[in-house]
Motif scaffolding. Structure first.
Motif, PDB file in Angstrom:
ATOM      1  N   GLY A  40      -5.726   0.404  -6.321  1.00 32.93           N
ATOM      2  CA  GLY A  40      -5.013   1.584  -6.228  1.00 32.93           C
ATOM      3  C   GLY A  40      -5.654   2.715  -5.725  1.00 32.93           C
ATOM      4  O   GLY A  40      -5.115   3.496  -4.626  1.00 32.93           O
ATOM      5  N   LYS A  41      -6.161   3.145  -6.225  1.00 41.16           N
ATOM      6  CA  LYS A  41      -7.419   4.718  -6.409  1.00 41.16           C
ATOM      7  C   LYS A  41      -7.980   3.869  -4.847  1.00 41.16           C
ATOM      8  O   LYS A  41      -8.098   4.848  -3.974  1.00 41.16           O
ATOM      9  CB  LYS A  41      -8.094   4.636  -7.082  1.00 41.16           C
ATOM     10  CG  LYS A  41      -7.422   5.325  -8.198  1.00 41.16           C
ATOM     11  CD  LYS A  41      -8.425   5.915  -9.500  1.00 41.16           C
ATOM     12  CE  LYS A  41      -8.525   4.590  -9.804  1.00 41.16           C
ATOM     13  NZ  LYS A  41      -9.686   5.266 -11.573  1.00 41.16           N
ATOM     14  N   GLU A  42      -8.514   2.626  -4.700  1.00 42.77           N
ATOM     15  CA  GLU A  42      -9.250   2.904  -3.603  1.00 42.77           C
ATOM     16  C   GLU A  42      -8.344   2.936  -1.706  1.00 42.77           C
ATOM     17  O   GLU A  42      -8.769   3.125  -1.331  1.00 42.77           O
ATOM     18  CB  GLU A  42      -9.716   2.037  -3.795  1.00 42.77           C
ATOM     19  CG  GLU A  42     -10.557   1.001  -2.206  1.00 42.77           C
ATOM     20  CD  GLU A  42     -11.445  -0.726  -1.869  1.00 42.77           C
ATOM     21  OE1 GLU A  42     -11.841  -0.988  -1.034  1.00 42.77           O
ATOM     22  OE2 GLU A  42     -10.916  -0.705  -3.230  1.00 42.77           O
ATOM     23  N   VAL A  43      -6.828   2.299  -2.568  1.00 38.63           N
ATOM     24  CA  VAL A  43      -6.326   3.011  -0.879  1.00 38.63           C
ATOM     25  C   VAL A  43      -5.981   3.764  -1.357  1.00 38.63           C
ATOM     26  O   VAL A  43      -5.805   4.694   0.583  1.00 38.63           O
ATOM     27  CB  VAL A  43      -5.210   1.505  -0.588  1.00 38.63           C
ATOM     28  CG1 VAL A  43      -4.078   2.037  -0.176  1.00 38.63           C
ATOM     29  CG2 VAL A  43      -5.164   0.271  -1.395  1.00 38.63           C
ATOM     30  N   THR A  44      -5.386   4.632  -1.861  1.00 38.61           N
ATOM     31  CA  THR A  44      -5.071   5.991  -1.841  1.00 38.61           C
ATOM     32  C   THR A  44      -6.597   6.832  -0.985  1.00 38.61           C
ATOM     33  O   THR A  44      -6.020   8.121  -0.545  1.00 38.61           O
ATOM     34  CB  THR A  44      -4.233   6.952  -3.008  1.00 38.61           C
ATOM     35  OG1 THR A  44      -5.194   6.380  -4.346  1.00 38.61           O
ATOM     36  CG2 THR A  44      -3.230   6.135  -3.470  1.00 38.61           C
ATOM     37  N   SER A  45      -7.400   7.107  -1.302  1.00 44.28           N
ATOM     38  CA  SER A  45      -8.354   7.350  -1.247  1.00 44.28           C
ATOM     39  C   SER A  45      -9.052   7.632   0.755  1.00 44.28           C
ATOM     40  O   SER A  45      -8.712   8.334   0.865  1.00 44.28           O
ATOM     41  CB  SER A  45     -10.153   6.608  -2.266  1.00 44.28           C
ATOM     42  OG  SER A  45     -11.655   7.265  -1.548  1.00 44.28           O
ATOM     43  N   SER A  46      -9.006   5.797   0.542  1.00 48.88           N
ATOM     44  CA  SER A  46      -9.187   5.760   1.915  1.00 48.88           C
ATOM     45  C   SER A  46      -7.778   6.295   2.698  1.00 48.88           C
ATOM     46  O   SER A  46      -8.251   7.071   3.547  1.00 48.88           O
ATOM     47  CB  SER A  46      -8.537   4.440   2.593  1.00 48.88           C
ATOM     48  OG  SER A  46     -10.059   3.103   1.723  1.00 48.88           O
TER      49      SER A  46
ATOM     50  N   GLN B 149       0.693  -1.284   0.098  1.00 46.07           N
ATOM     51  CA  GLN B 149      -0.493  -0.226  -0.034  1.00 46.07           C
ATOM     52  C   GLN B 149       0.933   1.777  -0.388  1.00 46.07           C
ATOM     53  O   GLN B 149       0.349   2.326  -0.729  1.00 46.07           O
ATOM     54  CB  GLN B 149      -1.242   0.131   1.434  1.00 46.07           C
ATOM     55  CG  GLN B 149      -1.939  -1.225   0.793  1.00 46.07           C
ATOM     56  CD  GLN B 149      -1.304  -2.592   1.945  1.00 46.07           C
ATOM     57  OE1 GLN B 149      -0.898  -2.224   1.935  1.00 46.07           O
ATOM     58  NE2 GLN B 149      -2.640  -3.725   2.325  1.00 46.07           N
ATOM     59  N   PRO B 150       1.960   1.386   1.137  1.00 49.46           N
ATOM     60  CA  PRO B 150       2.666   2.675   0.728  1.00 49.46           C
ATOM     61  C   PRO B 150       3.536   3.333  -0.768  1.00 49.46           C
ATOM     62  O   PRO B 150       3.484   4.192  -1.036  1.00 49.46           O
ATOM     63  CB  PRO B 150       3.824   2.217   2.034  1.00 49.46           C
ATOM     64  CG  PRO B 150       3.064   1.415   2.182  1.00 49.46           C
ATOM     65  CD  PRO B 150       2.618   0.400   1.535  1.00 49.46           C
TER      66      PRO B 150
END
Length: 243
Positions: A228-234, A213-214
């Protein structure tokens, strides 16, 4: 570019972005089919560096594939011990070498595969114990056969799933079939090889199995990666709440 649009350009977009991020992959010098076959059998679940070391150790110690075939299983196992599941690979390798010689008029090589239809080659290779789509694709694409096949290793499978190119837990053969359907018609064997190399490198450096994730915020595929967009959005939401 949204990956739900322009279906035919999905793999090209991914390839182009990774090419900018990592540069062109090193030029591959294709091996004879038998050497590639042996390497691919040994490399399953084993790091690339270790797999190469084991292959070179086999060649140094035995000098020929005939001697690998005819030596004791214990001796072969001792040489390939660094490979994962070596105790399973040693007897499978010797069994495969014996069968190849038997079906090839006593000759221990796979040169007769040159010029054969790719589907026929892969179907035959996958009748060997422990050989699946990844190994058959490797022999077809990486060796001097240089046929059209896309090698799907664990990195490629993981990234394809995170990009939502295939559902989770899709069998390797189905993943390859789907990705090949997305590959531009202009991609020949060398381009498919380069694409595999770029995806593998991305999986090793950024889109890793654990603690990936980082790496999402600077990822060259972020804007076309649903995961990736879901991870960065969260992450953005959490940062907003902290403020």
């Amino acid at each position: 570019m949204n990956l739900t649009l322009f279906e035919d350009g999905r793999l090209q977009e991914i390839h182009d972005r990774l090419l900018v991020a990592y540069g062109p992959p090193p030029l591959r010098v294709p091996w004879p089919p038998l050497r590639q076959f042996v390497y691919s059998m040994l490399s399953s679940r084993t790091k690339t560096e270790t797999s190469h070391e084991v292959l070179y150790a086999l060649e140094r110690h035995f000098k020929s594939w005939e001697r690998v075939r005819d030596s004791s299983e214990d001796e072969v196992l001792r040489i390939i011990a660094p490979a994962t599941f070596a105790e399973t690979k040693a007897p499978r390798l010797q069994k495969a070498l014996r069968r190849i010689a038997r079906q090839n008029g006593g000759k221990l090589n796979l040169d007769f595969l040159h010029g054969q239809p790719i589907d026929r080659i892969r179907k035959w290779l996958e009748t060997f114990e422990g050989v699946g789509p990844k190994t058959s694709a490797s022999v077809v694409n990486f060796s001097t056969i240089r046929g059209s096949a896309l090698v799907i290793d664990s990195h490629h499978q993981r990234i394809a799933e995170r990009l939502h190119l295939v559902p989770k837990n899709t069998p390797t053969a189905e993943t390859e079939k789907k990705l090949m359907s997305l590959a531009p018609s202009t991609w020949g064997p060398e381009m498919l090889d380069d694409h595999h190399s770029l995806i593998k490198l991305h999986g090793q450096r950024a889109c890793t199995k654990l603690q990936w994730q980082p790496h999402c915020p600077p990822c060259p595929l972020l804007t076309i990666c649903p995961t990736g967009k879901e991870v960065t959005s969260s992450r953005d939401v959490r940062e907003t709440i902290r403020r």
